[in-house]
Structure formats: C-alpha cells, structure tokens
Design a protein around this motif. Structure first.
Motif, short mmCIF file in Angstrom:
data_model
loop_
_atom_site.label_atom_id
_atom_site.label_comp_id
_atom_site.label_asym_id
_atom_site.label_seq_id
_atom_site.Cartn_x
_atom_site.Cartn_y
_atom_site.Cartn_z
N THR A 65 0.83 -1.20 0.00
CA THR A 65 0.00 0.00 0.00
C THR A 65 0.87 1.26 0.00
OG1 THR A 65 -0.13 -0.02 2.40
CG2 THR A 65 -1.88 -1.16 1.20
N ILE A 66 0.23 2.34 -0.42
CA ILE A 66 0.91 3.64 -0.48
C ILE A 66 -0.17 4.73 -0.40
CG2 ILE A 66 0.85 3.80 -3.00
CD1 ILE A 66 3.77 4.91 -2.76
N ASP A 67 0.17 5.86 0.13
CA ASP A 67 -0.78 6.97 0.21
C ASP A 67 -0.72 7.78 -1.08
OD1 ASP A 67 -2.49 8.99 0.89
OD2 ASP A 67 -1.20 9.87 2.43
N SER A 68 -1.73 7.62 -1.93
CA SER A 68 -1.73 8.29 -3.24
C SER A 68 -1.77 9.81 -3.12
CB SER A 68 -2.93 7.83 -4.06
OG SER A 68 -2.81 6.46 -4.36
N GLY A 143 -3.69 3.83 -4.12
CA GLY A 143 -3.43 3.31 -2.78
C GLY A 143 -2.60 2.04 -2.76
N TYR A 144 -2.28 1.49 -3.95
CA TYR A 144 -1.51 0.26 -4.03
C TYR A 144 -0.37 0.40 -5.03
CZ TYR A 144 -5.39 -1.80 -1.52
OH TYR A 144 -6.34 -2.06 -0.59
N VAL A 145 0.69 -0.37 -4.81
CA VAL A 145 1.81 -0.40 -5.75
C VAL A 145 1.63 -1.63 -6.63
CG1 VAL A 145 4.31 -0.57 -5.99
CG2 VAL A 145 3.34 0.72 -4.08
N ALA A 146 1.63 -1.41 -7.95
CA ALA A 146 1.57 -2.52 -8.90
C ALA A 146 2.99 -2.83 -9.33
CB ALA A 146 0.72 -2.14 -10.10
N GLU A 147 3.43 -4.07 -9.13
CA GLU A 147 4.80 -4.46 -9.48
C GLU A 147 4.77 -5.60 -10.48
OE1 GLU A 147 8.46 -6.50 -7.16
OE2 GLU A 147 7.78 -4.57 -6.33
N ILE A 148 5.53 -5.41 -11.56
CA ILE A 148 5.60 -6.43 -12.62
C ILE A 148 7.07 -6.61 -12.97
CG2 ILE A 148 5.04 -6.96 -15.01
CD1 ILE A 148 2.58 -5.26 -14.73
N THR A 149 7.49 -7.87 -13.11
CA THR A 149 8.84 -8.18 -13.57
C THR A 149 8.71 -8.78 -14.96
OG1 THR A 149 9.58 -8.54 -11.32
CG2 THR A 149 10.94 -9.45 -13.07
N THR A 150 9.46 -8.23 -15.91
CA THR A 150 9.36 -8.66 -17.30
C THR A 150 10.67 -8.44 -18.03
OG1 THR A 150 7.96 -8.50 -19.28
CG2 THR A 150 8.53 -6.44 -18.19
N GLY A 195 12.55 0.04 -2.68
CA GLY A 195 11.11 -0.18 -2.57
C GLY A 195 10.81 -1.06 -1.39
N GLY A 196 9.63 -0.93 -0.85
CA GLY A 196 9.25 -1.73 0.28
C GLY A 196 7.78 -1.59 0.57
N SER A 197 7.31 -2.32 1.54
CA SER A 197 5.88 -2.28 1.83
C SER A 197 5.50 -1.15 2.76
CB SER A 197 5.46 -3.62 2.42
OG SER A 197 6.21 -3.88 3.57
N ASN A 198 6.46 -0.44 3.33
CA ASN A 198 6.13 0.66 4.24
C ASN A 198 6.45 1.99 3.57
OD1 ASN A 198 5.39 -1.11 6.28
ND2 ASN A 198 7.51 -1.37 6.91
N ASN A 199 5.71 2.28 2.51
CA ASN A 199 5.98 3.46 1.73
C ASN A 199 5.06 4.61 2.03
OD1 ASN A 199 8.12 2.39 0.29
ND2 ASN A 199 6.73 1.29 -1.08
N GLU A 200 4.34 4.55 3.11
CA GLU A 200 3.37 5.61 3.39
C GLU A 200 4.05 6.77 4.09
OE1 GLU A 200 -0.75 3.31 3.41
OE2 GLU A 200 0.10 3.65 5.35
#
Length: 200
Positions: A65-68, A143-150, A195-200
């Motif tokens: 999550t992230i605060d947009s 409110g969410y981070v979309a992560e894709i590896t390609t 990057g991490g999950s505590n990005n707020e």
C-alpha cells in the motif's frame, strides 16, 4: 433457539418447490437446452477452479500500500526517483506514476533481454497500463503499488497505453519506452531508494 422446527419448515418449503417444478411442463427441447446451459456453466467453473489450484492463477498476494495523496512526499516515488534506476544488487527498477492524463516520466530507455522490475502507482483514479507487443498489462489501483517483472526480447519503440477509462482525456494518456540493445545501453547512476511495503 430451537433448530428442529426451522429445519422442518425449510424441508417442507423445498419439497413444495420440487412438487411445483415437477408440475410444470417442460418441452423436451427446452430440457436439452437447460441441460446444455448447466453443463457449460459447470465447465467454466471447473476451468476457473483448475486454474486457481493447479496453474497458480490467483490474485496478487504481495499487497503493497501507499498513500496516493502524498506521493510527492514519498521517498520512493518522489519526482527525482522516477524512471530507470539500478539498485545496489544490479537490478533494474523502473518507477512510474500514472495520473490524469499521462504516465510520468513520459519517456524511458531500457535494455533489451534484461530482467526489469516495473513499479507503478496512481496519483488519482484507477488506471491501467498496457504495452502492445508484450505480455505486460496490469491495473494501477490508487493506494496500491503494482509491481511487474518482465523482459523485452528485442529493441524497438514501445508505446505505453492506459487501458482503463479514467476520464475525458483517457485517449491521450500514453508514454513511450525505447528498448535499446543490451550492449548499447548505459546504466544510470545507482539508486539510493529501496522499494518496500512501508511506503506511506
């Protein structure tokens, strides 16, 4: 609370419904089409179940999550940290922000035949990102981070398009990715941001 009278009441109700259904005349042709419809529905449900359990087709489990509303204050997605960066381990991370009606940064250059991690966030409403001629397509939920590896198998120019209606300027929302041959690509400076999950 007494359960037996409730059970008896529902058993009588079910029997009554069954009797009424048996009393209805259903033509043989209608009966065939009802059977076919039920079998098709069962087939689709079966495919979904098989994909979920055996092929690993599930919703993403890593929810970040992230605060947009305060992306500009966020260290990872601050304006200076957007675009292509290489972390301490040599991984290439691309951070992009979607907002009405553009992707930021507007243009990036990346190497071909290299593992790339895209991290997307939305600053306002639901957006989608689609890169034609690749397997990359995802939703960017506020409110969410979309992560894709390609990886991009060959050099060329790839448009980045929004595939979720986001307002009147939706059809003008695009960006561009230049994929350069691996040997010709110059890596940018190492990124201090992780990057991490505590990005707020």
């Amino acid at each position: 609370m007494q359960i037996e009278p409730i059970k008896q009441k529902y058993a009588l109700l079910i029997r009554d419904v069954c009797k009424q259904l048996q009393a209805i005349h259903i033509d043989q042709l209608e009966r065939k089409w009802i059977t076919i419809s039920i079998l098709v529905i069962g087939l689709f449900v079966g495919i979904i179940v098989i994909d979920a359990f055996f092929h690993g087709v599930n919703p993403p489990s890593k929810v970040e999550t992230i605060d947009s509303a305060s992306l500009h204050l966020n260290e990872e997605f601050a304006e200076d940290n957007l675009g292509v960066q290489v972390d301490d381990k040599g991984n290439i991370i691309i951070r992009m922000v979607a907002g009405r009606y553009s992707f930021f940064p507007k243009h990036i250059a990346i190497p071909a035949e290299t593992k790339l991690t895209f991290r997307w966030v939305s600053m306002d409403v639901l957006h989608g990102v689609h890169i034609p001629m690749t397997n990359m397509s995802t939703m960017i939920v506020p409110g969410y981070v979309a992560e894709i590896t390609t990886t991009f198998p060959k050099p060329g120019e790839y448009p980045v398009l929004c595939n979720e209606y986001c307002g009147l300027g939706h059809n003008h929302m695009w960006s561009n990715i230049s994929v350069i041959a691996k040997e010709d690509w110059n890596a940018p400076a190492k990124s201090p941001v992780k990057g991490g999950s505590n990005n707020e």
